[in-house]
Design an enzyme around this catalytic site. Structure first.
Site, PDB file in Angstrom:
ATOM      1  N   ALA A  19       0.864  -1.178   0.000  1.00 49.48           N
ATOM      2  CA  ALA A  19       0.000   0.000   0.000  1.00 49.48           C
ATOM      3  C   ALA A  19       0.905   1.233   0.000  1.00 49.48           C
ATOM      4  O   ALA A  19       2.096   1.123   0.307  1.00 49.48           O
ATOM      5  CB  ALA A  19      -0.865  -0.022   1.253  1.00 49.48           C
TER       6      ALA A  19
ATOM      7  N   GLU B  13       4.755  -5.485   7.004  1.00 54.99           N
ATOM      8  CA  GLU B  13       4.053  -4.406   7.709  1.00 54.99           C
ATOM      9  C   GLU B  13       4.541  -4.215   9.133  1.00 54.99           C
ATOM     10  O   GLU B  13       4.521  -3.109   9.672  1.00 54.99           O
ATOM     11  CB  GLU B  13       2.541  -4.678   7.713  1.00 54.99           C
ATOM     12  CG  GLU B  13       1.824  -4.393   6.401  1.00 54.99           C
ATOM     13  CD  GLU B  13       1.832  -5.577   5.439  1.00 54.99           C
ATOM     14  OE1 GLU B  13       2.657  -6.506   5.631  1.00 54.99           O
ATOM     15  OE2 GLU B  13       1.033  -5.571   4.489  1.00 54.99           O
TER      16      GLU B  13
ATOM     17  N   GLU C 165      -0.934  -9.245  -0.508  1.00 59.44           N
ATOM     18  CA  GLU C 165      -2.349  -9.454  -0.131  1.00 59.44           C
ATOM     19  C   GLU C 165      -3.231  -9.463  -1.382  1.00 59.44           C
ATOM     20  O   GLU C 165      -4.177 -10.233  -1.492  1.00 59.44           O
ATOM     21  CB  GLU C 165      -2.795  -8.368   0.850  1.00 59.44           C
ATOM     22  CG  GLU C 165      -2.099  -8.507   2.199  1.00 59.44           C
ATOM     23  CD  GLU C 165      -2.458  -7.395   3.160  1.00 59.44           C
ATOM     24  OE1 GLU C 165      -2.122  -6.231   2.877  1.00 59.44           O
ATOM     25  OE2 GLU C 165      -3.088  -7.693   4.194  1.00 59.44           O
TER      26      GLU C 165
ATOM     27  N   GLY D 167       0.662  -5.066   0.988  1.00 65.72           N
ATOM     28  CA  GLY D 167      -0.597  -5.038   0.236  1.00 65.72           C
ATOM     29  C   GLY D 167      -0.468  -5.696  -1.125  1.00 65.72           C
ATOM     30  O   GLY D 167      -1.454  -6.240  -1.653  1.00 65.72           O
TER      31      GLY D 167
HETATM   32  C1  3H9 Z   1       0.914  -2.132   3.428  1.00 66.12           C
HETATM   33  O1  3H9 Z   1       1.003  -2.678   2.367  1.00 66.12           O
HETATM   34  C2  3H9 Z   1      -0.345  -2.124   4.268  1.00 66.12           C
HETATM   35  C3  3H9 Z   1      -1.316  -3.152   3.794  1.00 66.12           C
HETATM   36  O2  3H9 Z   1      -1.288  -4.270   4.613  1.00 66.12           O
HETATM   37  C4  3H9 Z   1      -2.720  -2.594   3.697  1.00 66.12           C
HETATM   38  C5  3H9 Z   1      -3.210  -1.779   4.839  1.00 66.12           C
HETATM   39  C6  3H9 Z   1      -4.613  -1.315   4.696  1.00 66.12           C
HETATM   40  N1  3H9 Z   1       4.705   3.483   0.112  1.00 66.12           N
HETATM   41  O3  3H9 Z   1      13.252   1.755  -0.920  1.00 66.12           O
HETATM   42  P1  3H9 Z   1      13.488   2.423  -2.212  1.00 66.12           P
HETATM   43  C7  3H9 Z   1       9.105   4.665  -2.222  1.00 66.12           C
HETATM   44  S1  3H9 Z   1       2.198  -1.267   4.083  1.00 66.12           S
HETATM   45  C8  3H9 Z   1       5.155   4.675  -0.294  1.00 66.12           C
HETATM   46  O4  3H9 Z   1      14.434   3.549  -2.247  1.00 66.12           O
HETATM   47  P2  3H9 Z   1      14.600  -0.022  -3.197  1.00 66.12           P
HETATM   48  C9  3H9 Z   1      10.325   5.061  -1.403  1.00 66.12           C
HETATM   49  O5  3H9 Z   1       9.990   5.991  -0.409  1.00 66.12           O
HETATM   50  C10 3H9 Z   1       3.472  -1.391   2.894  1.00 66.12           C
HETATM   51  N2  3H9 Z   1       6.362   4.841  -0.884  1.00 66.12           N
HETATM   52  O6  3H9 Z   1      13.863   1.373  -3.348  1.00 66.12           O
HETATM   53  C11 3H9 Z   1      11.223   5.625  -2.478  1.00 66.12           C
HETATM   54  O7  3H9 Z   1      10.778   6.941  -2.746  1.00 66.12           O
HETATM   55  P3  3H9 Z   1      11.832   8.103  -3.113  1.00 66.12           P
HETATM   56  C12 3H9 Z   1       4.108  -2.723   2.889  1.00 66.12           C
HETATM   57  C13 3H9 Z   1       7.126   3.762  -1.038  1.00 66.12           C
HETATM   58  O8  3H9 Z   1      14.732  -0.563  -4.562  1.00 66.12           O
HETATM   59  C14 3H9 Z   1      10.904   4.761  -3.702  1.00 66.12           C
HETATM   60  O9  3H9 Z   1       9.634   4.177  -3.450  1.00 66.12           O
HETATM   61  N3  3H9 Z   1       5.278  -2.695   2.007  1.00 66.12           N
HETATM   62  C15 3H9 Z   1       6.725   2.486  -0.628  1.00 66.12           C
HETATM   63  O10 3H9 Z   1      15.828   0.113  -2.361  1.00 66.12           O
HETATM   64  C16 3H9 Z   1      11.901   3.651  -3.938  1.00 66.12           C
HETATM   65  O11 3H9 Z   1      12.061   2.907  -2.731  1.00 66.12           O
HETATM   66  C17 3H9 Z   1       6.491  -2.363   2.446  1.00 66.12           C
HETATM   67  O12 3H9 Z   1       6.708  -2.138   3.613  1.00 66.12           O
HETATM   68  C18 3H9 Z   1       5.455   2.371  -0.018  1.00 66.12           C
HETATM   69  N4  3H9 Z   1       4.978   1.183   0.388  1.00 66.12           N
HETATM   70  O13 3H9 Z   1      13.602  -0.943  -2.385  1.00 66.12           O
HETATM   71  C19 3H9 Z   1       7.566  -2.281   1.412  1.00 66.12           C
HETATM   72  N5  3H9 Z   1       7.704   1.589  -0.920  1.00 66.12           N
HETATM   73  O14 3H9 Z   1      12.459   7.643  -4.393  1.00 66.12           O
HETATM   74  C20 3H9 Z   1       8.278  -0.966   1.538  1.00 66.12           C
HETATM   75  C21 3H9 Z   1       8.673   2.286  -1.507  1.00 66.12           C
HETATM   76  O15 3H9 Z   1      10.973   9.316  -3.207  1.00 66.12           O
HETATM   77  N6  3H9 Z   1       9.275  -0.741   0.484  1.00 66.12           N
HETATM   78  N7  3H9 Z   1       8.337   3.593  -1.593  1.00 66.12           N
HETATM   79  O16 3H9 Z   1      12.789   8.124  -1.959  1.00 66.12           O
HETATM   80  C22 3H9 Z   1      10.445  -1.373   0.478  1.00 66.12           C
HETATM   81  O17 3H9 Z   1      10.762  -2.213   1.301  1.00 66.12           O
HETATM   82  C23 3H9 Z   1      11.411  -0.973  -0.600  1.00 66.12           C
HETATM   83  O18 3H9 Z   1      11.016   0.280  -1.086  1.00 66.12           O
HETATM   84  C24 3H9 Z   1      11.483  -1.960  -1.808  1.00 66.12           C
HETATM   85  C25 3H9 Z   1      12.357  -1.321  -2.913  1.00 66.12           C
HETATM   86  C26 3H9 Z   1      12.115  -3.267  -1.323  1.00 66.12           C
HETATM   87  C27 3H9 Z   1      10.130  -2.217  -2.374  1.00 66.12           C
END
Ligand code: 3H9
Length: 720
Positions: A62, A126, A106, A103
């Site tokens: 999400a 999460e 999910e 998400g």
């Molecule tokens: C969820 O899903 C809740 C659900 O259960 C439903 C609830 C109702 N949101 O990390 P990077 C941005 S909670 C917003 O540098 P990488 C990040 O800020 C979510 N932004 O790249 C960055 O922006 P900027 C569960 C996000 O290749 C850009 O994308 N999911 C999100 O080193 C690139 O990211 C997670 O917790 C996000 N969810 O790593 C996964 N994700 O360029 C969280 C990324 O402006 N994300 N951004 O700085 C990660 O772990 C890593 O970003 C990922 C890529 C491994 C995907």
């Protein structure tokens, strides 16, 4: 622009989610999925659907920004989207690549089939954001892979490979990715083929919400859940999300799907509104910002193909391993063969233990060690791109070492010091290349701790800074750029915290009481446990070097001084390594046992200084340790030593065992309230006029007096 496109490949509708960079499921995407699924269902030509992420990944979750701060999401929420997918009368195949997380996973669980490229990673992370999977993850995953496995995955937030997911029954088939550039096309072709294969099959048994967890009977005994809760509470002291996850998964075991979903919703909404989620989400974004330096062009970074490490002690050997692990050749130098041998033995022991634990193969170990060149000869540094000094914390020795390095290293090489407190500019001045001089402050054990304080000197060039910041990522460290001052950011902030802890000993507290207050707050260790672990002699030598241990040479500006740490070291109580420090230790054990001998030493000390011992409240202990630390954080900010409050929080979360769910000291300051902290500091400053760390920072004072938050302050600053 975020959107979902739909294309027809023969009888298969391909729904492609596009929201670069990681296809987060924001409102437009959720809306687009529902619209496209309905369109495909009503299209008579379509027999099955494939859901895929455009570009580098299936949705990684999400959009955190949408629910940050506990705000409600606009319909359709993700739960509704998953229901629409699952209830589709036509089969839907989720085709995963990149990172199918949170998400995103999910969403895939709402589909009837899941296929993936072998390079894909899956997970429900999460928990790291202080919440739980809130779109059916806690209800569907246990039904698909079993309660125990689901619990382990969701509580840990661990990412798993496609192969591991296949083994768990989480996905149905894996495809070989081939060349990265062709991966997306390969996935689509194979997923469409797969969808054609299952298009005419009935959907019986494919809707995950209708399944029963395969290990349900094991979990029917009531005490299983009590045990699971007790384990999680012990492992995640003070941290809410893992506990709520156990409750949510328990609902999957004990309630029908619909009621389980209602429980999940109630739990996730509460977590989302809570302070721990806000703290962890602050750290998530701070971690992504910390690598960027305003005004610095990252393309100025030069490649670092080889590194020289000077000093084969604990720190030097650890730093050498960091580079070996990143496949960068290392020349390791010390002055005597026995020192070098000891360092090499330490490196081999760590790697042998990795092999034993199955983290490293013998073959990989041999390759790593082949990259290491031990030497006693400075000339071996002639071709390194970067030389890092990790010798004794003494300015004169460091200057001599750098003069030698400057003479032997090639002109374009960067020289770096691993000092934790000493002046970078003074060392740089001992060389003819101050522009190519910088501090790289690793934390012990260097091969484990992720933090790297990169200390810019007055003359460090943009290219030197860019090189070291880029290198931090290559070696899998969280590099934070800081300015040059005594102790830089982390150790400078630690100073007042540790000093107050000692002052309270002379006034009436004992080490265990102080440590307990801070570990109850969530610190990995209290100041005295930390001293015993790091070695009390380290600080003692630094104090001796600065003339502090002798009243005759102690600089007057130091103000109040507590001699207890020195007295402890004079008795050889260096800490765990000596079997005695602020606590006593049984042979080979790490458990800190309060020691009457230390209590007597402290009491005698108080009486020798004429201090009447009194009972000190836990609140006073917390405030007198934590507020000077926060106060110093504000000073560090106002002096430009740290670029952003988030950088300070990252330093504390990664380098000093600050509880992540508190978000770091600057975030804690906001939570407590700047006015409250300022008022308390002003009070303590009057009460203890010779404790300079209580003098409130000007920035803190201004913000407190004008009722401005740090965020508002930063917003106005960035507009100037
Ligand atoms: C969820 O899903 C809740 C659900 O259960 C439903 C609830 C109702 N949101 O990390 P990077 C941005 S909670 C917003 O540098 P990488 C990040 O800020 C979510 N932004 O790249 C960055 O922006 P900027 C569960 C996000 O290749 C850009 O994308 N999911 C999100 O080193 C690139 O990211 C997670 O917790 C996000 N969810 O790593 C996964 N994700 O360029 C969280 C990324 O402006 N994300 N951004 O700085 C990660 O772990 C890593 O970003 C990922 C890529 C491994 C995907």
């Amino acid at each position: 622009m975020a959107h979902v496109s739909i294309t027809l490949r023969q009888s298969i509708a391909v729904l492609s989610i596009s929201n670069p960079p990681v296809n987060t499921l924001n409102h437009a995407v959720r809306h687009g999925i529902v619209r496209s699924v309905r369109e495909a269902i009503s299209d008579a030509r379509v027999q099955a659907l494939v859901l895929v992420g455009a570009g580098r990944s299936f949705p990684a979750g999400a959009d955190i920004k949408e629910f940050r701060g506990g705000q409600a999401l606009n319909a359709p929420v993700l739960t509704e989207v998953c229901d629409v997918l699952e209830q589709s009368p036509k089969p839907i195949v989720a085709a995963l690549h990149g990172t199918a997380l949170g998400g995103g996973l999910e969403l895939a669980l709402g589909c009837h089939y899941r296929v993936a490229l072998d390079s894909a990673h899956l997970g429900l992370p999460e928990v790291h954001l202080g919440i739980l999977p809130g779109a059916g993850g806690t209800q569907r995953l246990p039904r698909l892979i079993g309660l125990q496995r689901a619990l382990d995955l969701i509580v840990s937030g661990q990412h798993i490979s496609a192969a591991a997911a296949l083994k768990l029954g989480l996905i149905d088939q894996i495809f070989q990715a081939g060349a990265p550039a062709a991966a997306e096309g390969t996935l689509l072709d194979r997923a469409v083929e797969y969808a054609q294969g299952i298009a005419s099959r009935p959907l019986d048994g494919r809707r995950v919400s209708e399944l029963v967890p395969r290990d349900k009977s094991t979990f029917d005994q009531s005490d299983v859940w009590d045990k699971a809760l007790a384990t999680v509470k012990a492992q995640h002291r003070g941290y809410d999300a893992p506990i709520r996850i156990v409750e949510a998964v328990r609902a999957a075991a004990q309630l029908p799907f619909k009621q389980g979903m209602a429980k999940e919703y109630e739990l996730v909404v509460n977590l989302m509104k809570g302070p721990q989620a806000s703290a962890l989400q602050h750290l998530f974004f701070a971690e992504r910002e910390v690598g960027t330096v305003p005004g610095l062009n990252p393309s100025l970074a030069k490649p670092v193909r080889s590194v020289g490490v000077l000093g084969a002690g604990t720190m030097g050997a650890g730093i050498a391993m960091v580079f070996l692990n990143a496949k960068i050749p290392v020349v390791l130098l010390d002055t005597k063969q026995e020192f070098l041998d000891r360092g090499l033995a330490g490196i081999r022991a760590v790697y042998a233990s990795d092999v034993k634990k199955g983290k490293l193969t013998e073959e990989a170990l041999a390759k790593r060690l082949a990259l290491l060149t031990p030497t006693l000869d400075y000339a071996a540094f002639a071709n390194v791109d970067l030389a890092i000094e990790a010798v004794f914390e003494n300015m004169d020795i460091k200057k001599q070492v750098f003069a030698k390095l400057d003479a032997v290293c090639k002109p374009e090489a960067i020289l770096a010091s691993n000092t934790s407190t000493l002046n970078i500019d003074e060392m740089a001045a001992a060389t003819k290349r101050p522009e190519q001089f910088i501090g790289t402050h690793f934390f012990s054990p260097a091969n484990v701790m992720r933090l790297l304080e990169n200390v810019r000197g007055k003359k460090s060039s943009p290219s030197t800074i860019a090189t070291v910041m880029a290198l931090s990522k290559t070696i899998k460290k969280v590099g934070v750029l800081v300015g040059n001052c005594d102790g830089f950011v982390g150790n400078r902030m630690l100073e007042g915290y540790a000093r107050e802890a000692s002052f309270m000993l002379e006034e009436g507290a004992l080490p265990a009481q102080v440590d307990k207050v801070l570990t109850s707050f969530g610190m990995a260790m209290g100041p005295f446990q930390m001293g015993d672990l790091a070695g009390n002699d380290v600080g003692w030598r630094i104090r001796q070097g600065k003339g502090m241990t002798n009243p005759a040479t102690r600089p007057a500006k130091e103000g109040r001084y507590c001699e207890l740490g020195d007295k402890l070291c004079e008795l050889g109580r260096f800490g765990q390594k000596a079997g005695a420090g602020w606590y006593k230790y049984e042979q080979g054990q790490r458990k800190a046992i309060p020691d009457d001998a230390v209590a007597k030493l402290i009491e005698a000390h108080s009486s020798s200084k004429g201090i009447a011992r009194r009972s000190i409240s836990d609140e006073e202990i917390f405030e007198r340790c934590m507020y000077p630390l926060i106060n110093e954080g504000f000073k560090v900010l106002e002096e430009g030593i740290a670029l952003r409050p988030g950088d300070i929080d990252i330093i504390w979360a990664y380098g000093y065992g600050f509880p992540r769910y508190r978000g770091g000291p600057m975030h804690v300051a906001q939570t407590i309230g700047l006015k409250k902290i300022y008022t308390a500091l002003a009070k303590y400053s009057k009460q203890f006029p010779t404790s300079h760390h209580f003098v409130p920072s000007k920035l803190l004072q201004t913000l407190a007096e004008t009722n401005t938050t740090l965020e508002q302050h930063l917003a106005t600053k960035s507009k100037l």
